[in-house]
Write a protein that holds these residues in place. Structure first.
Motif, PDB file in Angstrom:
ATOM      1  N   ASN A 117       0.856  -1.176   0.000  1.00  0.00           N
ATOM      2  CA  ASN A 117       0.000   0.000   0.000  1.00  0.00           C
ATOM      3  C   ASN A 117       0.898   1.233   0.000  1.00  0.00           C
ATOM      4  OD1 ASN A 117      -1.623   2.176   0.619  1.00  0.00           O
ATOM      5  ND2 ASN A 117      -2.802   1.087   2.197  1.00  0.00           N
ATOM      6  N   PRO A 118       0.837   1.994  -1.077  1.00  0.00           N
ATOM      7  CA  PRO A 118       1.777   3.115  -1.196  1.00  0.00           C
ATOM      8  C   PRO A 118       1.555   4.202  -0.146  1.00  0.00           C
ATOM      9  CG  PRO A 118       0.139   3.176  -2.933  1.00  0.00           C
ATOM     10  CD  PRO A 118      -0.066   1.904  -2.208  1.00  0.00           C
ATOM     11  N   LYS A 119       0.373   4.178   0.495  1.00  0.00           N
ATOM     12  CA  LYS A 119       0.085   5.218   1.479  1.00  0.00           C
ATOM     13  C   LYS A 119       0.748   4.925   2.818  1.00  0.00           C
ATOM     14  CE  LYS A 119      -2.467   7.498  -1.342  1.00  0.00           C
ATOM     15  NZ  LYS A 119      -3.879   7.230  -1.602  1.00  0.00           N
ATOM     16  N   SER A 120       1.149   3.675   3.003  1.00  0.00           N
ATOM     17  CA  SER A 120       1.762   3.369   4.303  1.00  0.00           C
ATOM     18  C   SER A 120       3.188   2.896   4.086  1.00  0.00           C
ATOM     19  CB  SER A 120       0.954   2.274   5.020  1.00  0.00           C
ATOM     20  OG  SER A 120       1.421   1.010   4.646  1.00  0.00           O
ATOM     21  N   SER A 121       3.988   3.088   5.090  1.00  0.00           N
ATOM     22  CA  SER A 121       5.382   2.692   4.952  1.00  0.00           C
ATOM     23  C   SER A 121       5.615   1.331   5.602  1.00  0.00           C
ATOM     24  CB  SER A 121       6.291   3.740   5.590  1.00  0.00           C
ATOM     25  OG  SER A 121       5.852   3.969   6.915  1.00  0.00           O
ATOM     26  N   GLU A 122       4.517   0.672   5.918  1.00  0.00           N
ATOM     27  CA  GLU A 122       4.625  -0.618   6.590  1.00  0.00           C
ATOM     28  C   GLU A 122       5.299  -1.653   5.693  1.00  0.00           C
ATOM     29  OE1 GLU A 122       1.414  -3.347   8.716  1.00  0.00           O
ATOM     30  OE2 GLU A 122       0.914  -1.198   8.775  1.00  0.00           O
ATOM     31  N   VAL A 123       6.094  -2.510   6.296  1.00  0.00           N
ATOM     32  CA  VAL A 123       6.749  -3.575   5.535  1.00  0.00           C
ATOM     33  C   VAL A 123       5.732  -4.664   5.264  1.00  0.00           C
ATOM     34  CG1 VAL A 123       8.541  -5.329   5.615  1.00  0.00           C
ATOM     35  CG2 VAL A 123       8.972  -3.055   6.566  1.00  0.00           C
ATOM     36  N   ILE A 124       5.640  -5.110   3.987  1.00  0.00           N
ATOM     37  CA  ILE A 124       4.706  -6.189   3.703  1.00  0.00           C
ATOM     38  C   ILE A 124       5.367  -7.514   4.038  1.00  0.00           C
ATOM     39  CG2 ILE A 124       3.414  -4.917   1.973  1.00  0.00           C
ATOM     40  CD1 ILE A 124       4.976  -6.409  -0.184  1.00  0.00           C
ATOM     41  N   ARG A 125       4.523  -8.493   4.353  1.00  0.00           N
ATOM     42  CA  ARG A 125       5.025  -9.808   4.762  1.00  0.00           C
ATOM     43  C   ARG A 125       4.279 -10.888   4.001  1.00  0.00           C
ATOM     44  NH1 ARG A 125       9.142  -9.081   6.142  1.00  0.00           N
ATOM     45  NH2 ARG A 125       9.852  -7.863   7.925  1.00  0.00           N
ATOM     46  N   GLY A 126       4.985 -11.813   3.461  1.00  0.00           N
ATOM     47  CA  GLY A 126       4.323 -12.937   2.807  1.00  0.00           C
ATOM     48  C   GLY A 126       3.847 -13.951   3.824  1.00  0.00           C
ATOM     49  N   ILE A 127       3.046 -14.900   3.357  1.00  0.00           N
ATOM     50  CA  ILE A 127       2.638 -15.982   4.242  1.00  0.00           C
ATOM     51  C   ILE A 127       3.639 -17.106   4.054  1.00  0.00           C
ATOM     52  CG2 ILE A 127       0.799 -17.604   4.805  1.00  0.00           C
ATOM     53  CD1 ILE A 127      -1.143 -15.640   3.461  1.00  0.00           C
ATOM     54  N   PRO A 128       4.260 -17.580   5.123  1.00  0.00           N
ATOM     55  CA  PRO A 128       5.284 -18.621   4.952  1.00  0.00           C
ATOM     56  C   PRO A 128       4.675 -19.917   4.423  1.00  0.00           C
ATOM     57  CG  PRO A 128       4.799 -18.270   7.267  1.00  0.00           C
ATOM     58  CD  PRO A 128       4.087 -17.196   6.524  1.00  0.00           C
ATOM     59  N   GLY A 129       5.518 -20.723   3.824  1.00  0.00           N
ATOM     60  CA  GLY A 129       5.072 -22.044   3.372  1.00  0.00           C
ATOM     61  C   GLY A 129       4.465 -22.034   1.988  1.00  0.00           C
ATOM     62  N   GLU A 130       4.007 -23.207   1.601  1.00  0.00           N
ATOM     63  CA  GLU A 130       3.452 -23.408   0.266  1.00  0.00           C
ATOM     64  C   GLU A 130       1.957 -23.661   0.348  1.00  0.00           C
ATOM     65  OE1 GLU A 130       5.032 -23.332  -2.657  1.00  0.00           O
ATOM     66  OE2 GLU A 130       6.866 -22.704  -1.636  1.00  0.00           O
ATOM     67  N   PRO A 131       1.206 -23.301  -0.699  1.00  0.00           N
ATOM     68  CA  PRO A 131      -0.229 -23.583  -0.711  1.00  0.00           C
ATOM     69  C   PRO A 131      -0.488 -25.067  -0.477  1.00  0.00           C
ATOM     70  CG  PRO A 131       0.360 -22.204  -2.576  1.00  0.00           C
ATOM     71  CD  PRO A 131       1.637 -22.581  -1.905  1.00  0.00           C
ATOM     72  N   VAL A 132      -1.561 -25.354   0.229  1.00  0.00           N
ATOM     73  CA  VAL A 132      -1.854 -26.730   0.611  1.00  0.00           C
ATOM     74  C   VAL A 132      -2.275 -27.545  -0.620  1.00  0.00           C
ATOM     75  CG1 VAL A 132      -4.279 -26.293   1.135  1.00  0.00           C
ATOM     76  CG2 VAL A 132      -3.079 -28.126   2.330  1.00  0.00           C
ATOM     77  N   SER A 133      -1.864 -28.811  -0.629  1.00  0.00           N
ATOM     78  CA  SER A 133      -2.268 -29.683  -1.727  1.00  0.00           C
ATOM     79  C   SER A 133      -3.684 -30.197  -1.473  1.00  0.00           C
ATOM     80  CB  SER A 133      -1.309 -30.855  -1.830  1.00  0.00           C
ATOM     81  OG  SER A 133      -1.926 -31.921  -2.502  1.00  0.00           O
ATOM     82  N   LEU A 134      -4.480 -30.255  -2.526  1.00  0.00           N
ATOM     83  CA  LEU A 134      -5.867 -30.693  -2.346  1.00  0.00           C
ATOM     84  C   LEU A 134      -6.029 -32.191  -2.580  1.00  0.00           C
ATOM     85  CD1 LEU A 134      -7.716 -27.698  -3.971  1.00  0.00           C
ATOM     86  CD2 LEU A 134      -7.484 -28.241  -1.558  1.00  0.00           C
TER      87      LEU A 134
END
Lengths: 325, 281, 314, 318
Positions: free
Chosen positions: D255-272
């Motif tokens: 979000n360009p309006k905030s200077s917050e650091v973005i964080r990904g979600i760890p790990g890999e998408p679950v297998s179905l």
């Protein structure tokens, strides 16, 4: 007609002319430079008198340098002058032209029937993929595709002789030659039956397989799903949406498969002694009648090039993406 | 998984592939052990001429009284030899032409493609017949003629694949890591066209077997060596079809159909296993 | 580090076999850009703006029709083959699509060691493992002997990054590196790039269509429209107070979580780069178009310190 | 308007059975835009295709009900279902480029639903097609054109015109803005809003792009691993997100309006493929506890519409 359309036609025309030019060169090389070339054969041929040999030598410039020979050859090819048959002692053209006509009587209906049959059964096969009808159609097509033409023809002859009273040789019975046109026509149809079935079946296999494969590709496209989501019935999806798109590869195959068709024609004619270009080629090989062989080769290849040329236009008419390119 | 193990692993699930290999290996077996399988010397007169099939002569005898079963067994050798070697010639030529033409583009490509187009337009079988008639269809000649005139299809297919693969990012990455053209061609592009080349090679074998039989049948091939086409040639010129000797021509035809179908199946199995998207049969 | 001046790339429009139409697709129509060492510079533009072409030129994968590209003062396109080779040791590229940027027939190990081998750089198993683990593929031995087909999209993207980092380049060109990976994986990549930039003084040219992604990691941003840069500034200049109407429209078009919709002032669609409009190339779509804009191409001028724009409004 | 109850959709693959949609229940009000947000492999597209019952042959609805305006369409015969498709329920597919037939003109394709369902005369259907294209902002000049002659944005509009020509009550749009430029994306979204406001069409918007959906949707559901993790009023889900996955998703969007650091979600998408029981997000969740391994997906209702499928919140309580 737009400018780009015109340029497409121009491009294809130039390409066809170049191909014909190349065929003439190839023809020249084949029959002059390879071992067993016709000049030596000409001189050795016991069938010709010294006077005839001299005339031919003069006409084809055989005593001239190679490049002049080529110029003469080139002119002659375009004029349709291939010399005198060693065997028949007649101008090659007078033997080949009627033969081509006879071949077309066999080839055109067989090709059309094979295309139509292949188109529809191929489509049905793809639509019912994995079902019994699919394996039946696919199995038949594969077997036919893998069957040597001359073998299939021979087997049909065996069956026909068993059934009895089905002509298996030539175009006409000897005793109808002086009869009325109608009787001769029916006789011709009778003689046409087996060769026609043979050639149709042989060509049918490949057309079916190609149609089926191309339709399978089309059926996995997103616009088929769109049609389904619109509530289109199965038959509308198949015939209105998938079929025309699946046809495109088939049309381009038809264009390049004239070579295949020719192969089929030659062997069908040999087996059934059908006096077409294939049979003429066969006897020419047997009799070492090189002028005829050369003329036949030239005419066959030219026919294929021209057929190709016209198929391209059909293709560009069907596919708007090419039309507007 | 390496590609070979992958293929073998997947093959177990591919009925088509197993049937194809089954057919091919059976014929290879017949070709190798023909002397053991054949009850008679195929060239020796082993009975009266034109014998019906019987326990003594499974496929009957021919015009000379030679055993047709033994002839058909020995006749397996030439089609397999011609088929594989001619296909090898065609595929190697086609692969090289397609690779270079597609990768380098420009004038060489233009020239090579004109030549390819030309050979695609000119009916190959007619050209083969004419050349064989002119130079004589010895075994080597037939192999060279079939191989030398069948490469354009492979070249076309390989070229069009190379054209698309060379635009793939991993090729650009290799280029920007100082990979030379030859390196990229053989390390990056070749492995990706190989599945198609294998599929094409199997089809080429089918075509070559087919063509060899046709050339021999028409009389421009080598009619002295025993082969299925050769058997059919003599069946034809001796007029057996129209004179009720129906058994003469049946077996070689069926064998050709079977072997051809075997190679088509093999080709399909290569295609489906290496490129599951095209799973069709 | 990079100094590009007036770079043009025209592709002839081929219509027939014999004649060229004499018309050109003007993918780049005079781009000047300079990127200092250790800076993350983003080139933002829509499809057809020419942004990827610029990246390929910087990588010397294609040569410009006109203009000069210098890297550390050396003209990239007058280099001898040998010098180009040593130049390429310093630059790496990361592509958009993690599926096609790895050769499906090569194991991960082969992909990662390729730039090392080709550039004759010594390496051992420990170094490879360290590179692979530095991008979050831990433990390395679980990944090295697999084929790309056996990895998820995110893992492939990481492999592509590890390969780029393996020869410790000074410059990385990243062409839409995140547009095809899921959002939850995207963030890690951007952070990793930023971290390496800070730690190793890595220079990055980031090519993207996403202004928000650009604003997140870039020091400077250039906005490309139809083969020309229309605005350039630091991150706050572009996102905080954009000057060019095109930049404004782009910003207004992208929704911000939790905020309402804004009015977007822009007409029509991006024209075909064969027919670039005369005068200001943005004028047919501009809400503030004036007569002058239709005739005179605006100059690219510095309006505020470090904030350049090419627009007659200023 | 639309009610989905305990829907289970499975694919048969060579690796095993894939539960793409796993016991999902949803309710969507008439005349609203409902956002269905999830990353690749979350099952969102499968859910969309199930509502039209046009799943690929290796997929099938195992159990559950889908009620559209009170009719349970899972019980309809294929022939009856066909009358619903393109008439009461329409769909816009991912990638407008490929969802148009390359050999048919725009006019023919847009008019087709009328010819299929109303058996309408061609000239009348064509006239309606023209009117409809005007409604989505396209002029008469494109009627006779073929898809390859149109820009991406134009194709997307054609596809929308084609979907709404039969006046459907429900429109399912699968990734309608993917691969479009931001300006065009914005315009297409405005078009969807107009369709809702002017024609009262109920729209299900399937997308991976949370901000875009949040801007137009009235309510939305976040999907993960074939399950819904959070559903409710769109604004509420975004601003007061409760599920760790939703929160992670929001934290990974710059979000360009905030200077917050973005964080990904760890790990890999679950297998179905044969997923383990319990919470699907377990492996990637930073709040996971042992009981999550046996989570039974009973939602915690926060206020009214807002439901969250997570053990951190007690069922029934806020």
């Amino acid at each position: 007609m737009s400018l780009s359309n015109l340029s497409y036609i121009l491009r294809r025309t130039v390409s066809a002319v170049l191909t014909i030019f190349a065929i003439i060169i190839l023809n020249f090389i084949l029959f002059r430079l390879l071992p067993g070339d016709p000049i030596t054969l000409l001189y050795r041929s016991p069938a010709l008198t010294q006077h005839q040999i001299n005339l031919l030598t003069e006409e084809f410039g055989l005593n001239q340098p190679l490049w002049i020979q080529f110029v003469i050859f080139f002119k002659n090819s375009l004029m349709g002058n291939f010399g005198i048959s060693f065997f028949y002692k007649q101008p090659v053209t007078s033997i080949i032209i009627p033969a081509i006509k006879n071949s077309l009587i066999l080839l055109i209906p067989a090709n059309l029937m094979a295309i139509l049959l292949g188109m529809f059964t191929g489509a049905i096969s793809a639509w019912h993929r994995g079902k019994k009808i699919d394996s039946t159609i696919l199995g038949t097509s594969l077997a036919l595709y893998a069957m040597p033409t001359f073998w299939l023809g021979s087997m049909l002859i065996v069956v026909a002789l068993h059934v009895g009273n089905i002509p298996v040789e030539g175009m006409y019975s000897i005793d109808v030659l002086n009869q009325s046109a109608i009787i001769r026509f029916w006789d011709l149809l009778g003689h046409l039956a087996l060769p026609l079935i043979t050639l149709t079946l042989v060509l049918y296999g490949e057309f079916t397989i190609v149609m089926r494969n191309s339709l399978l590709d089309v059926l996995s496209e997103d616009f088929i799903l769109t049609a389904k989501a619109k509530g289109a019935t199965d038959s509308r999806i198949l015939w209105r949406h998938a079929f025309p798109n699946g046809l495109l590869p088939l049309v381009s195959l038809i264009a390049i498969s004239f070579g295949l068709v020719i192969g089929g024609v030659i062997f069908t004619e040999i087996v059934f002694s059908w006096p077409g270009i294939g049979f003429v080629t066969y006897t020419a090989i047997f009799m070492r009648d090189y002028p005829v062989l050369q003329g036949a080769f030239f005419l066959i290849t030219i026919t294929v090039v021209l057929a190709n040329y016209f198929a391209d236009f059909v293709y560009s008419y069907i596919d708007p993406r090419i039309r507007y390119q | 998984m390496n590609p070979l193990m992958n293929y073998l692993g997947q093959l177990r699930k591919s009925k088509i592939g197993l049937v194809g290999w089954g057919i091919i290996l059976t014929f290879v077996f017949i070709a190798i052990f023909a002397p053991l399988i054949s009850p008679y010397n195929p060239n020796a007169i082993s009975g009266a001429y034109y014998q019906h099939p019987s326990m003594l002569h499974l496929f009957g005898t021919n015009q000379e009284g030679q055993d047709l079963f033994s002839q058909n067994m020995y006749g397996t050798r030439i089609p397999l030899i011609v088929g594989t070697t001619a296909a090898l010639v065609a595929v190697v030529l086609g692969l090289l032409v397609g690779l270079f033409s597609g990768y380098f583009g420009g004038v060489p490509d233009e020239i090579l493609m004109r030549i390819t187009d030309f050979f695609l337009v000119v009916p190959a079988i007619v050209l083969m017949i004419v050349i064989s008639a002119l130079i004589g269809g010895t075994l080597t000649n037939v192999i060279l003629i079939i191989g030398g005139l069948s490469w354009p299809m492979t070249a076309r297919v390989v070229r069009s694949m190379v054209l698309s693969i060379k635009e793939w990012p991993f090729v650009e990455v290799a280029k920007s890591s100082n990979g030379s053209s030859l390196y990229i061609m053989f390390k990056h592009i070749l492995p990706n066209v190989m599945p198609v080349v294998f599929a094409n090679a199997a089809l080429s074998v089918a075509n070559a077997i087919f063509t060899q039989a046709a050339l021999v049948f028409i009389g421009v091939g080598d009619v002295t060596d025993l082969s299925w086409g050769n058997i059919m040639h003599f069946a034809y010129i001796n007029g057996t079809i129209t004179t009720g000797i129906w058994w003469y021509m049946i077996p070689p035809g069926i064998f050709i159909v079977l072997l051809t179908v075997g190679f088509i199946f093999l080709s399909t199995s290569f295609e489906t296993i290496f490129n599951p998207r095209t799973r069709r049969i | 580090m990079i100094e590009a001046s007036d770079v043009k790339k025209y592709y002839p429009v081929k219509n027939t076999l014999f004649s060229r139409t004499g018309r050109y697709v003007k993918a780049l129509d005079g781009v000047s850009l300079s990127i200092d060492k250790g800076v993350i510079h983003s080139l933002v533009g829509e499809t057809g703006s020419g942004k990827s072409t610029f990246g390929r030129i910087v990588m010397a994968l294609t040569s410009p029709t006109a203009g000069i590209v210098k890297i550390d003062g050396v003209d990239l396109f007058s280099l001898k083959k040998k010098d180009l080779k040593s130049m390429r040791k310093r630059i790496q590229i990361i592509f958009q699509d993690p599926y096609s940027s790895l050769n499906p027939k090569l194991k991960i190990r082969a992909s990662i060691t390729e730039p090392l081998k080709l550039n004759h750089i010594e390496y051992d198993e420990k170094k490879i493992a360290a590179v692979v683990e530095s991008v979050g593929l831990k433990p390395a031995e679980d990944y090295l002997d697999r084929f790309p087909g056996e990895l998820s999209g995110g893992q492939r993207q990481r492999t592509a990054i590890a390969r780029a980092f393996a020869i410790s380049p000074e410059l990385i060109v990243a062409d839409e590196p995140v547009s095809m990976v899921d959002v939850s994986i995207r963030a890690d990549f951007l952070n990793l790039l930023k971290e390496t930039n800070r730690k190793e003084n890595l220079t990055v040219l980031l090519i993207t269509h996403d202004l928000f992604v650009a604003s997140y990691i870039s020091d400077r941003i250039s906005v490309l429209y139809l083969g020309k840069i229309v605005e350039e500034s630091d991150k706050n200049g572009i996102v905080g107070h954009p000057l060019h109407p095109y930049t404004q429209a782009l910003l207004d078009s992208i929704p911000v979580l939790g905020e309402g919709e804004r009015e977007v002032n822009i007409k029509g669609e991006i024209p075909n780069p064969i027919d670039i409009p005369p005068g200001c190339r943005f004028h047919p779509r501009c809400p503030f178009v004036m007569d002058k804009c239709r005739q005179v191409e605006p100059e690219f001028r510095e309006i505020e310190t470090g904030h350049f724009v090419s627009c007659h409004l200023y | 308007m639309l009610e989905i109850r305990d829907l289970i959709v499975k694919y048969k693959t060579s690796k095993g059975s894939v539960s793409a949609v796993d016991r999902i229940s949803l309710e969507i009000d008439k005349g609203t835009i409902f956002g269905l947000v999830g990353e690749s492999g979350s099952g969102k597209t499968t859910l969309g295709l199930s509502i039209l019952r046009i799943l690929s042959p290796n997929a099938s609805i195992e159990s559950g009900d889908i009620l559209v305006s009170g009719t349970n369409i899972t019980k309809l015969k294929e022939r009856e279902m066909r009358n619903w498709r393109g008439k009461k329920i329409a769909m816009v597919f991912q990638g407008a480029m490929s969802s148009l037939n390359p050999l048919m003109t725009v006019e023919e394709q847009v008019a087709e639903p009328l010819i299929i369902h109303e058996n309408m005369e061609r000239s009348l259907a064509n006239r309606k097609a023209r009117d409809n294209l005007a409604n989505v902002g396209l002029g008469e000049n494109i009627l006779k054109r073929y898809p390859h002659e149109l820009s991406g944005g134009m194709k997307q509009r054609v596809v929308i015109a084609m979907a709404i020509i039969g006046h459907p009550e429900l429109l399912i749009a699968d990734e309608p803005t993917t691969a479009l430029d931001v300006v065009t994306q914005h315009r297409i979204m405005k078009l969807f809003k107009a369709l809702r406001d002017e024609y009262g069409i109920t729209i299900i918007m399937i997308s991976h792009d949370l901000p875009i959906v949040a801007e137009v949707a009235n309510s939305m559901a976040i999907m993960y691993g074939g399950k819904i993790s959070e559903v409710g009023n769109a604004r509420e889900v975004v601003t007061k997100s409760k599920h760790p996955y939703t929160q992670g998703l929001i934290k990974s969007i710059p979000n360009p309006k905030s200077s917050e650091v973005i964080r990904g979600i760890p790990g890999e998408p679950v297998s179905l493929v044969n997923p383990s029981p319990g919470c699907r997000f377990y492996d990637r969740c930073s709040f996971r506890r042992d009981i999550c391994k046996t989570y039974d997906y009973n939602p915690a209702v926060l206020d009214g519409q807002h439901k969250v499928y997570c053990n951190l919140y007690e069922v029934g309580k806020q």
